[in-house]
Scaffold this active site. Sequence first.
Site, PDB file in Angstrom:
ATOM      1  N   ASP A   8       0.883  -1.165   0.000  1.00 20.47           N
ATOM      2  CA  ASP A   8       0.000   0.000   0.000  1.00 20.47           C
ATOM      3  C   ASP A   8       0.920   1.213   0.000  1.00 20.47           C
ATOM      4  O   ASP A   8       1.470   1.590   1.032  1.00 20.47           O
ATOM      5  CB  ASP A   8      -0.893  -0.041   1.256  1.00 20.47           C
ATOM      6  N   LYS A  70       3.070  11.262  -3.762  1.00 17.07           N
ATOM      7  CA  LYS A  70       1.987  10.602  -4.495  1.00 17.07           C
ATOM      8  C   LYS A  70       1.030  11.627  -5.110  1.00 17.07           C
ATOM      9  O   LYS A  70       0.357  11.344  -6.084  1.00 17.07           O
ATOM     10  CB  LYS A  70       1.243   9.686  -3.527  1.00 17.07           C
ATOM     11  N   GLU A 171      -7.178   0.743  -4.012  1.00 13.37           N
ATOM     12  CA  GLU A 171      -7.106   0.637  -2.551  1.00 13.37           C
ATOM     13  C   GLU A 171      -8.426   0.160  -1.920  1.00 13.37           C
ATOM     14  O   GLU A 171      -8.402  -0.753  -1.093  1.00 13.37           O
ATOM     15  CB  GLU A 171      -6.658   1.970  -1.957  1.00 13.37           C
ATOM     16  N   ASP A 193     -12.343   5.644   2.614  1.00  7.48           N
ATOM     17  CA  ASP A 193     -10.906   5.731   2.910  1.00  7.48           C
ATOM     18  C   ASP A 193     -10.449   7.189   2.914  1.00  7.48           C
ATOM     19  O   ASP A 193     -10.365   7.833   1.876  1.00  7.48           O
ATOM     20  CB  ASP A 193     -10.127   4.934   1.851  1.00  7.48           C
TER      21      ASP A 193
HETATM   22  P1  ADP Z   1      -2.255   7.581   3.307  1.00  7.71           P
HETATM   23  O1  ADP Z   1      -3.220   6.561   2.861  1.00  7.71           O
HETATM   24  O2  ADP Z   1      -2.442   8.897   2.673  1.00  7.71           O
HETATM   25  O3  ADP Z   1      -0.836   7.141   3.257  1.00  7.71           O
HETATM   26  P2  ADP Z   1      -2.909   7.051   6.091  1.00  7.71           P
HETATM   27  O4  ADP Z   1      -4.085   6.189   5.893  1.00  7.71           O
HETATM   28  O5  ADP Z   1      -1.700   6.450   6.660  1.00  7.71           O
HETATM   29  O6  ADP Z   1      -2.554   7.895   4.819  1.00  7.71           O
HETATM   30  O7  ADP Z   1      -3.389   8.266   7.006  1.00  7.71           O
HETATM   31  C1  ADP Z   1      -2.532   9.253   7.372  1.00  7.71           C
HETATM   32  C2  ADP Z   1      -3.343  10.375   7.956  1.00  7.71           C
HETATM   33  O8  ADP Z   1      -4.044   9.909   9.090  1.00  7.71           O
HETATM   34  C3  ADP Z   1      -2.468  11.523   8.418  1.00  7.71           C
HETATM   35  O9  ADP Z   1      -3.018  12.733   7.963  1.00  7.71           O
HETATM   36  C4  ADP Z   1      -2.538  11.434   9.923  1.00  7.71           C
HETATM   37  O10 ADP Z   1      -2.447  12.700  10.531  1.00  7.71           O
HETATM   38  C5  ADP Z   1      -3.907  10.840  10.120  1.00  7.71           C
HETATM   39  N1  ADP Z   1      -4.021  10.154  11.407  1.00  7.71           N
HETATM   40  C6  ADP Z   1      -3.261   9.133  11.862  1.00  7.71           C
HETATM   41  N2  ADP Z   1      -3.633   8.802  13.124  1.00  7.71           N
HETATM   42  C7  ADP Z   1      -4.660   9.642  13.451  1.00  7.71           C
HETATM   43  C8  ADP Z   1      -5.466   9.832  14.612  1.00  7.71           C
HETATM   44  N3  ADP Z   1      -5.291   9.067  15.697  1.00  7.71           N
HETATM   45  N4  ADP Z   1      -6.412  10.790  14.590  1.00  7.71           N
HETATM   46  C9  ADP Z   1      -6.577  11.575  13.501  1.00  7.71           C
HETATM   47  N5  ADP Z   1      -5.859  11.456  12.392  1.00  7.71           N
HETATM   48  C10 ADP Z   1      -4.902  10.506  12.356  1.00  7.71           C
HETATM   49 MG    MG Z   2      -4.078   4.981   2.186  1.00 11.56          MG
END
Ligand code: ADP
Ligand code: MG
Length: 612
Positions: A8, A70, A171, A193
Amino acid sequence: MDHVVGIDLGTTNTCVAIIEAGTPRVIPNKGGYAITPSMVAISESGKRLVGHLAKRQVVTNPVNTIYAVKRLIGRKWNSTAGRTVAQTCPYTIVEGPHGDIRLKIREHVYSVPEISAFILAEMKMIAEQYLGSPIDKAVITVPAYFNDNQRQATKDAGRIAGLEVIRIINEPTAAALAYGFGKNLERKVAVYDLGGGTFDVSILDIGHGVFEVISTAGDTFLGGENFDLRVMQYLIETFEEDTGVAIREDRMAMQRLKDAAEKARCELSNVRETTIELPFLHTTPSGRHLHMHETLTVQQLEDLTEDLVDETVKICQRTLESAKLEAKDLDDVVLVGGMTRMPLVQRKVAAFFGIEPCKGVHPDEVVALGAAIQAGALVDSTPELLLLDVTPHSLGIMIVGGYFHRLIEQNTTIPTRAGHVFTTVRDNQTSVKILVLQGESDKAAENEMLGEFILSGLRRAPRGQVEVEVTFSISVDGIVSVSAKDLETGREQSITVTATSGLTEDELKDLVKQSQSYMLELRASEEIERRRQQAEKLIDTIRGLFPQVQEAMSGTRFGRDAIAKAEAVVQRAEEDLARGDARTLLDTMQSLDRTLGMFKNVMHKKSEAAHR
Ligand code: ADP
Ligand code: MG
């Protein structure tokens, strides 16, 4: 067994998974974390830093640290995406030779797929270290909304990283796969998502191992980053009101603020109120030090960002409409992405769909797990797992007047193909230019251009007499290809694609080579490091034994010589270590080994003598 990993490749975080003993599992990185920040930096000494190593130094090195790459993959220089990123990011983006976007880090210009490849190579390494064997194949996920250019560029990134991308999957589809894995479910689900940079929602119909995406929608510019910006904005304004000083131009301060905004936001998923403490945030030209001390409540955060969450709900509404469904037709909602930990998101999603979202999936891991499941199924050609996906954008061509003529409608199940017959408009015309686009606007210019195809070598004939059938195909990866045939002669026509973004084949080959030699160098330097550590251990052991050996052999001439020799060997080894010379180090190691053997021998004889 041949291992294929599922990756991912997220805007913010990247996660790698495999199937182990029939069960998908995420492979933790060196630090023990399931997810690795999608960040790449080049240090002052020119060292490539990926993941947590890059994230840890971002505050002090913001201009040479790339994040959220990305958002730029497969996009053009003169696109809204390019402009938006250029305005908000601290790193430098420049125009590439094909109208593409490139990143400048410390005088070196990188293409976007290259940066993604650095992240993929890191994930490959994490998996290889875990499995103890090389990995060269992967299934990589992309947002459902990615167009052809973005998918193609992602595949290129895999190739540069030394991975054959055997499938690109969406995804949300991956998430649904992991959600329904081994359960023999029959239900309709929505996958919501919200990640760091993108929002995606898909409606899927799951039935006896078949995962069919009925519709999908999203926004490639809506995610946690937007929430961070809102909080930052608020903090900057409050700071300005309090101190009268504007800090927007202070890069270091902005980076610290961004960090703090995200941290505060995440904390507010669990507590009602949090503080933002940033001592020495800014120093005025007159040398006055300014600090930030602010509190932020859940209510404030929700007021600042509610419209962003509402926007995602509107997109959910559109997806339902295009699936010709109502919220009550759905059996479950699966929440994916770190942002879905925000209580406001959970509340709004639950209210809109009228269902409590499913709690059984891990929002950070579910996409990678799904990719691993798909990878496993492709390798074992599992017949009971069938994945039907749809194309997120209509595919078409530009026709007279600058209009967009649709050939394949949005949400058509892939793989799919469509034909279109072109005729010549002039006498003796030998070539036709075809512009292929993706999008929903009736005006060609408002859609995403995929490529310019030149159909050449046509028969010379009066106009309108040459008819060429062009077939547009979308593969299971969602990637577009074009072929053409002269209808009268049945002859295949040649088609050349002009790269409109990304890399040419030659550039790609070059990068693959560069990447291979980088990995070889990296491995060699790791090997040296390993030897160095072994040598250091040996030296320690030998030094520790000196007194005992000396005592055991005291008085004998042989003893004095042996000790002197051993001392010389150790000294040489230490010099080698200081010089970091790998080749001599190997010789020295052997000498050290022999010395240790001799020492052990002496000790052994002595203890035997004592027992006699
Ligand atoms: P991506 O798919 O874009 O790589 P993720 O699914 O890993 O991203 O999500 C990352 C986002 O989730 C970031 O913006 C981060 O700040 C947010 N995030 C992670 N943990 C928390 C939380 N406990 N509460 C709110 N937002 C969160
Ligand atoms: Mg993601």
